[in-house]
Design a protein around this motif. Structure first.
Motif, PDB file in Angstrom:
ATOM      1  N   ILE A 211      45.372  55.631  21.933  1.00 28.95           N
ATOM      2  CA  ILE A 211      43.947  55.773  21.648  1.00 28.95           C
ATOM      3  C   ILE A 211      43.142  55.764  22.944  1.00 28.95           C
ATOM      4  O   ILE A 211      42.031  56.302  23.016  1.00 28.95           O
ATOM      5  CB  ILE A 211      43.452  54.666  20.678  1.00 28.95           C
ATOM      6  CG1 ILE A 211      42.154  55.104  19.989  1.00 28.95           C
ATOM      7  CG2 ILE A 211      43.258  53.340  21.392  1.00 28.95           C
ATOM      8  CD1 ILE A 211      42.315  56.253  19.044  1.00 28.95           C
ATOM      9  N   SER A 215      40.082  61.137  23.699  1.00 30.87           N
ATOM     10  CA  SER A 215      38.692  61.129  24.165  1.00 30.87           C
ATOM     11  C   SER A 215      37.788  61.771  23.129  1.00 30.87           C
ATOM     12  O   SER A 215      37.280  62.871  23.300  1.00 30.87           O
ATOM     13  CB  SER A 215      38.589  61.872  25.505  1.00 30.87           C
ATOM     14  OG  SER A 215      37.254  61.902  25.956  1.00 30.87           O
ATOM     15  N   LYS A 220      37.813  56.261  17.863  1.00 31.60           N
ATOM     16  CA  LYS A 220      37.775  55.010  18.625  1.00 31.60           C
ATOM     17  C   LYS A 220      37.354  53.835  17.745  1.00 31.60           C
ATOM     18  O   LYS A 220      36.574  53.987  16.806  1.00 31.60           O
ATOM     19  CB  LYS A 220      36.788  55.130  19.796  1.00 31.60           C
ATOM     20  CG  LYS A 220      37.127  56.213  20.805  1.00 31.60           C
ATOM     21  CD  LYS A 220      38.257  55.796  21.721  1.00 31.60           C
ATOM     22  CE  LYS A 220      38.407  56.764  22.883  1.00 31.60           C
ATOM     23  NZ  LYS A 220      39.481  56.357  23.795  1.00 31.60           N
ATOM     24  N   SER A 225      41.393  48.889  24.272  1.00 29.88           N
ATOM     25  CA  SER A 225      42.540  49.767  24.008  1.00 29.88           C
ATOM     26  C   SER A 225      42.986  50.465  25.284  1.00 29.88           C
ATOM     27  O   SER A 225      42.199  51.121  25.944  1.00 29.88           O
ATOM     28  CB  SER A 225      42.194  50.810  22.939  1.00 29.88           C
ATOM     29  OG  SER A 225      41.138  51.641  23.365  1.00 29.88           O
TER      30      SER A 225
END
Length: 517
Positions: A211, A215, A220, A225
């Motif tokens: 993750i 992008s 997210k 992360s």
């Protein structure tokens, strides 16, 4: 030759020749500029939708759980993300599939142009792959790498025969996320560095480590992360600040003007400048890796200037980093011109990750690298219980054979080019179709409020067109950072007749939307 089927009045839940009918209105079309025109003034308005191409396969009659019960379980027992990712206001209840078609529980047929998110490579329940799976199921379902079983070694040897030297060592996994997670670990072990660079808009998996590579804010969570992952500007020649009409390796280019001198791509120079800026400001002097999809998948079939990856790889290697090609969506002949997406960029990565089309829907993934890089991994003990099981290897081996025997790569190139060319005509016809791009059967159609602003078409507007396309019998996907891109990534067995049917459906759906707008 298509049989023309006229629409009956009103919205109907019943299918005509494999799709529901829909009425049209005589209202004016309102453009983003505020101007309006009579629909007769719209150049080449769509008429009737042709009949869906015939299919000689008959699905089994569905006798299972009711749709109401399915939704009840989906809402109450399946994890809440299941409902969040459910496509359509009126969900599609899939019962059976064959090659490029799917049937719902009511017996309605759909042309599948999303292939389970670019995963069904050679066709739903392809007879050759199904037969290989059946044979292996009767022989041996599962054992692990602690034993030497023929299917594993036969498949690994076959897989690397499709890759250039020195990419000849295989790690087998169960998914693309697993493959990318493993590639991260290998790169960090081999280089002794930690930082990894990816492109904005990328998707490399949803695991706790991958993750960080991804992008796109939609994927997210507000928790720490994967430290050490840095994003750099995506060289998107349509939506980005730089681009022209000769930048990308695609049968369809952007409509942006290009004033570059001969032999020079100013857009590429600018985007490489942004990568240099990232290297100078955001990461240490030595890095572990650079991840890039040859064509962005979830990002919406985003393509880069032709020499971008070649120059980016050079910069990364100067910093001690490995270059990793994420072929989860572009691999296995989908781009048409080559078997692997990276080959279209004239580069050889240090690591290649793959999944999705590798097993035609069977859960499998792989990491392929060099013997030198792979040797670093024996510092510890790595074990994957299900990766490369006898059944997975038998299926994946049959997929490779089928791609060759069916001419899937050639079909991807020819039908994909034909489809993109047709979509480009719709881009020129409609103000809200901003860009058409891709290679082979990895296609994106970017929707905008208008071509001047390039503002993304809002989600609710996208949903209207999306639903309309489904109601006329075609399943496509969505993607992009703003959810503004229709993704077309069908099984590689589709025909030009299928493409014509979709073009007529998409034309009608966009026209219907413009009438309402």
């Amino acid at each position: 030759m298509f049989k023309v089927v006229s629409y009956v009045g009103g919205r109907s839940s019943a299918f005509l020749t494999g799709r529901p009918s829909r009425a049209t209105s005589s209202s004016k079309i309102h453009w983003a500029s505020g101007a309006s025109c009579q629909k007769s003034e719209l150049r080449c308005p769509p008429t009737d939708i042709p009949e869906m191409p015939s299919c000689n396969f008959s699905p089994e009659e569905y006798k299972g759980m009711s749709k109401a019960k399915i939704i009840e379980i989906r809402k109450q027992i399946c994890n809440p993300m299941t409902m969040k990712v459910t496509y359509y206001k009126k969900p599609v209840f899939i019962h059976q599939g064959y090659m490029q078609y799917l049937w719902d529980v009511d017996g309605n047929r759909y042309l599948d142009l999303f292939a389970g998110v670019a995963t069904v490579s050679v066709g739903h329940c392809h007879p050759k792959v199904t037969l290989a799976a059946e044979k292996q199921l009767r022989k041996l379902w599962h054992t692990t790498h602690i034993y030497a079983y023929p299917t594993l070694h036969e498949y690994c040897e076959k897989l690397v025969s499709y890759l250039p030297d020195p990419l000849k060592v295989v790690f087998l996994t169960n998914s693309g996320t697993e493959a990318n997670d493993l590639a991260m670990l290998i790169a960090r072990l081999y280089t002794g560095s930690f930082d990894i660079i990816t492109l904005r808009g990328s998707y490399h998996g949803g695991g706790s480590m991958t993750i960080g590579l991804t992008s796109n804010a939609a994927y997210k969570y507000p928790v720490p992360s994967s430290l050490g992952c840095t994003n750099t500007m995506c060289p998107d020649v349509f939506r980005g600040p730089w681009g022209g009409s000769h930048c990308r390796d695609s049968p369809v280019q952007t409509t942006r003007e290009c004033s570059c001198p001969p032999g020079q791509c100013v857009a590429n120079e600018q985007y490489i400048g942004q990568l240099k800026e990232t290297l100078a400001t955001s990461v240490p002097a030595r890095i572990a890796a650079f991840f890039a999809e040859p064509i962005q998948g979830v990002g919406g079939a985003v393509q880069y200037p032709k020499n971008y990856l070649k120059e980016a790889y050079k910069l990364i290697r100067e910093r001690g980093g490995l270059c990793i090609a994420d072929e989860v969506q572009t691999g296995f002949a989908r781009t048409g011109s080559h078997f692997w997406g990276f080959q279209g960029h004239d580069v050889i990565p240090d690591i290649v990750t793959m999944a999705k089309g590798i097993g035609n829907g069977f859960p499998m993934g792989a990491v392929v690298t060099t013997s030198e890089i792979a040797a670093c991994f024996v510092k510890g003990l790595h074990f994957n219980t299900f990766g490369g099981s006898p059944l997975a290897c038998a299926v994946a081996s049959a997929v490779l054979d089928t791609i060759v025997e069916d001419g899937s790569q050639k079909n991807s190139l020819h039908v994909g080019t034909y489809l993109m060319t047709g979509l480009a005509k719709l881009r020129d016809k409609y103000e809200i179709v901003g860009d058409v791009r891709g290679k082979g059967l990895q296609i994106g159609v970017e929707m905008v409020k208008d071509k001047t602003s390039k503002d993304p078409l809002p989600a609710e507007d996208m949903a209207e067109i999306f639903e309309d396309v489904k109601d006329m019998g075609v399943l496509i996907g969505k993607g992009g950072v703003y959810g503004q891109i229709f993704r077309i990534k069908p099984p590689m067995c589709i025909t030009k007749e299928d493409a014509d049917f979709f073009l007529a459906v998409f034309d009608k759906a966009v026209y219907n939307y413009m009438e309402r707008r």
